[in-house]
Design an enzyme around this catalytic site. Structure first.
Site, PDB file in Angstrom:
ATOM      1  N   PRO A 107       0.839  -1.201   0.000  1.00 23.24           N
ATOM      2  CA  PRO A 107       0.000   0.000   0.000  1.00 23.24           C
ATOM      3  C   PRO A 107       0.871   1.246   0.000  1.00 23.24           C
ATOM      4  CG  PRO A 107       0.009  -1.035   2.161  1.00 23.24           C
ATOM      5  CD  PRO A 107       0.702  -1.979   1.230  1.00 23.24           C
ATOM      6  N   GLU A 108       0.435   2.272  -0.726  1.00 22.39           N
ATOM      7  CA  GLU A 108       1.190   3.517  -0.807  1.00 22.39           C
ATOM      8  C   GLU A 108       0.446   4.599  -0.040  1.00 22.39           C
ATOM      9  OE1 GLU A 108       2.689   4.411  -4.726  1.00 22.39           O
ATOM     10  OE2 GLU A 108       2.757   2.293  -5.268  1.00 22.39           O
TER      11      GLU A 108
ATOM     12  N   LYS B 200       4.155   6.308   4.744  1.00 23.07           N
ATOM     13  CA  LYS B 200       3.336   5.103   4.878  1.00 23.07           C
ATOM     14  C   LYS B 200       3.272   4.611   6.327  1.00 23.07           C
ATOM     15  CE  LYS B 200       5.143   3.703   0.370  1.00 23.07           C
ATOM     16  NZ  LYS B 200       5.847   2.651  -0.380  1.00 23.07           N
TER      17      LYS B 200
ATOM     18  N   ARG C  23      11.808  -4.576 -10.486  1.00 24.53           N
ATOM     19  CA  ARG C  23      10.368  -4.427 -10.638  1.00 24.53           C
ATOM     20  C   ARG C  23      10.119  -3.866 -12.028  1.00 24.53           C
ATOM     21  NH1 ARG C  23       9.241  -0.232  -5.785  1.00 24.53           N
ATOM     22  NH2 ARG C  23      11.081  -1.183  -4.867  1.00 24.53           N
TER      23      ARG C  23
END
Length: 319
Positions: A2-3, A61, A302
């Site tokens: 989650p960002e 975060k 990524r």
């Protein structure tokens, strides 16, 4: 992971539902979720149980609930309950009668409260399928710049030691563009790598980095030491705009793991311009009469998604 928008959605939900309520009891279903609390399960239960939640704060975060003695709610808090969501952690508000979630790890029973004549749910549940997240109690210390620790209702100049190294994020009222520009241009690295550095600017992960770079028309390998002040403002404005829109949409949910405190998924994924759209037309190019396709490239183990026309690779690119 989650960002920032996803964590801020959770923070706002918790702020609405738990601030001003006492944690009447603590139930640990799986002690592995307390592995970051170095003093053990009994200390965690003894510290959190009976505490009053005075605020819910976020830095990047990182998310925490400030705790106080119910008999002295106006004194500056000294400890906080930190929640690390990891890859699959969820903080859910539920009625006590609701069935337990399959991956329930910690249950906090809150004091009764009313909202508009309706009784509020009394369970705050930490659910974590992959057990990469967790909860722990942290001491609070003064912030280095004297400003609020992060985004939160009471905005006290305190922060948990474990989050003190995290830079401010673009949605933080105390974020300094000038300071960020100076630190950014002192680096000799690529722009996206800098945006992902939580010690430089926090809250931006892979998804929103790609979206901000697309919006600002920068290639991810743009050298940071070539950024002029207007360039820095452009990328910060782009990141702020993208995350504000994501926040309004409840965040970006690709599966059932990314939800708000009521279990609802965000829907910003449908509005993504670059991330995950490899092989599909760039909407901006399409509007301008071109048919450029979004490209996926490998980046730091990524992926990066970009439009090769809108975001041309600089000759002096840096990874």
């Amino acid at each position: 992971m989650p960002e920032l928008p996803e964590v801020e959605v959770v923070r706002r939900g918790l702020e609405r539902w738990v601030v001003g309520r006492v944690i009447e009891s603590v139930e640990i279903i799986d002690a592995r979720s307390l592995r970051r609390h170095v003093h053990g399960v009994e200390d965690f239960v003894g510290t959190v149980g009976g505490a009053l939640v005075t605020d819910v704060v976020r830095r990047g975060k990182f998310l925490w609930l400030t705790l106080a003695e119910p008999s002295a709610p106006t004194l500056p808090p000294s400890v906080a309950l930190m929640a690390h969501l990891g890859m699959s952690g969820q903080l859910l508000i539920e009625d006590s009668e609701a069935p337990d979630e399959k991956h329930l790890k910690v249950r906090l029973r809150l004091s009764p409260a009313m909202d508009g004549g309706n009784a509020l749910p009394t369970d705050l549940r930490f659910v974590d399928q992959r057990i990469f997240g967790g909860m722990f109690v942290a001491d609070l210390e003064p912030t280095a710049d004297g400003a609020a620790g992060g985004t939160g209702g009471r905005a006290t100049p305190l922060i948990p030691h474990q989050a003190a190294h995290i830079a401010r994020d673009p949605l933080d009222p105390a974020f300094s563009l000038s300071q960020f520009h100076e630190r950014l241009t002192s680096r000799r690295t690529g722009l996206k790598r800098a945006l992902l550095d939580q010690g430089l600017i926090s809250g931006i992960g892979n998804i929103y980095a790609d979206e901000a770079l697309w919006a600002a028309r920068f290639h991810y390998a743009r050298p940071t030491d070539t950024m002029r002040r207007p360039d820095t403002r452009r990328i910060v404005d782009a990141a702020t705009g993208v995350m504000a829109r994501a926040l309004a949409a409840g965040g970006t949910s690709f599966d059932s793991l990314y939800v708000n405190v009521n279990g609802a998924s965000g829907y910003f994924a449908r509005d993504l311009e670059a991330y995950g759209r490899a092989g599909r037309p760039c909407r901006r190019c399409l509007a301008e009469g071109r048919s450029t396709l979004i490209r996926r490239e490998s980046f730091m183990n990524r992926s990066s998604f970009l439009c090769p026309h809108c975001q041309p690779k600089p000759r002096n690119a840096r990874p």
